[in-house]
Design an enzyme around this catalytic site. Structure first.
Site, PDB file in Angstrom:
ATOM      1  CB  SER A 145       9.641   1.821  -0.759  1.00  0.00           C
ATOM      2  OG  SER A 145       9.399   1.565   0.435  1.00  0.00           O
ATOM      3  CE1 TYR A 158       4.428   2.686  -1.460  1.00  0.00           C
ATOM      4  CE2 TYR A 158       5.739   1.456   0.350  1.00  0.00           C
ATOM      5  CZ  TYR A 158       5.536   2.572  -0.548  1.00  0.00           C
ATOM      6  OH  TYR A 158       6.113   3.418  -0.425  1.00  0.00           O
TER       7      TYR A 158
END
Length: 257
Positions: A145, A158
């Site tokens: 990410s 996250y």
């Protein structure tokens, strides 16, 4: 030259393939010639994507999986080997997130996100990796990410999980390289999907993402899938342990105007 990007006679398992980026990756691998097992928790969604794979002329298999359960992953591996004989490519795309101020993140929320995003990828890599080691060949593609590299507001669990994916990718790469296995990851930029379209188009957070992206637009799932095809192919025989940003220049961005 095109033959080194071909996935003809390869078999790929895409975990988290029933929507968004994972679905596009599964279909792109099929377009490149691979047999593809698109899997996730919901059987009906696995059936739907498997049908799309077959419409592209590739073979598929309908087998759901729960990445929190080793037995479920083992059943997926065994069913795939029974159907195809080998597994050459594993894509770990299952993931979850939740926006919560960090002071309020509970142990359960933190552990749940890590269990899916990191430990789930580890479980799948271990279970399929044993087979790849035996056959002396494999391609593992993890999904990292932007938050592997930079912080995103109020999604600490996250962000930490995706930083861990980068470290896991590098650890597997150096351990398994001698067995003919290349382990890499993709760090997608801001990609519009059905789930996040409203956030991206109608909020200040979405506008900030857009401002930070030099190409001046959000990405598409197909653009991420193209990178997955590359990292699954024989074009990467000397590419190992890399986290590849596909982000429109986001991570290079400083002052854009």
């Amino acid at each position: 030259m095109s033959t080194i990007f071909s996935l003809q006679d390869r078999t790929a398992v895409v975990v988290g393939a029933t929507s968004g980026i994972g679905k596009s990756i599964a279909l792109a691998l099929a377009d490149a010639g691979a047999n593809v097992v698109p899997t996730g928790r919901r059987r009906e969604q696995c059936d739907e994507v498997a049908s799309l794979v077959e419409q592209r002329g590739a073979r598929s298999l309908r087998q759901p999986v729960d990445v929190s359960n080793r037995e479920s992953i083992t059943e997926l591996r065994d069913a795939t080997l029974e159907a195809f004989g080998q597994v050459h490519i594993l894509v770990n795309c299952a993931g979850k997130t939740k926006r919560t101020p960090t002071l309020d993140v509970t142990d359960d929320e933190w552990n749940s996100i890590f269990d899916t995003n990191v430990t789930g990828a580890l479980r799948c890599s271990q279970i399929f990796g044993r087979h790849m080691i035996e056959q002396k060949y494999g391609r593992i593609v993890n999904i990292a990410s932007l938050s592997t590299f930079v912080a995103l507001y109020e999604v600490a669990a996250y962000c930490a999980s995706k930083a861990a994916i980068a470290s896991l990718t590098k650890s597997l790469a150096i351990e398994w390289a001698r067995h003919g296995i290349c382990v890499n990851a993709i760090a997608p930029g801001v990609v519009r999907t059905e789930l996040n379209a409203k956030l991206l188009d109608e909020t200040q957070r979405g506008q900030e993402f857009l401002t930070r992206t030099p190409l001046g637009r959000f990405g598409t799932t197909d653009e991420i899938a193209s990178a997955a095809v590359y990292l699954s192919s024989d074009a990467i025989t000397y590419v190992n342990g890399v986290v590849l940003p596909v982000d429109g220049g986001f991570l290079a961005s400083g002052v854009n105007q």
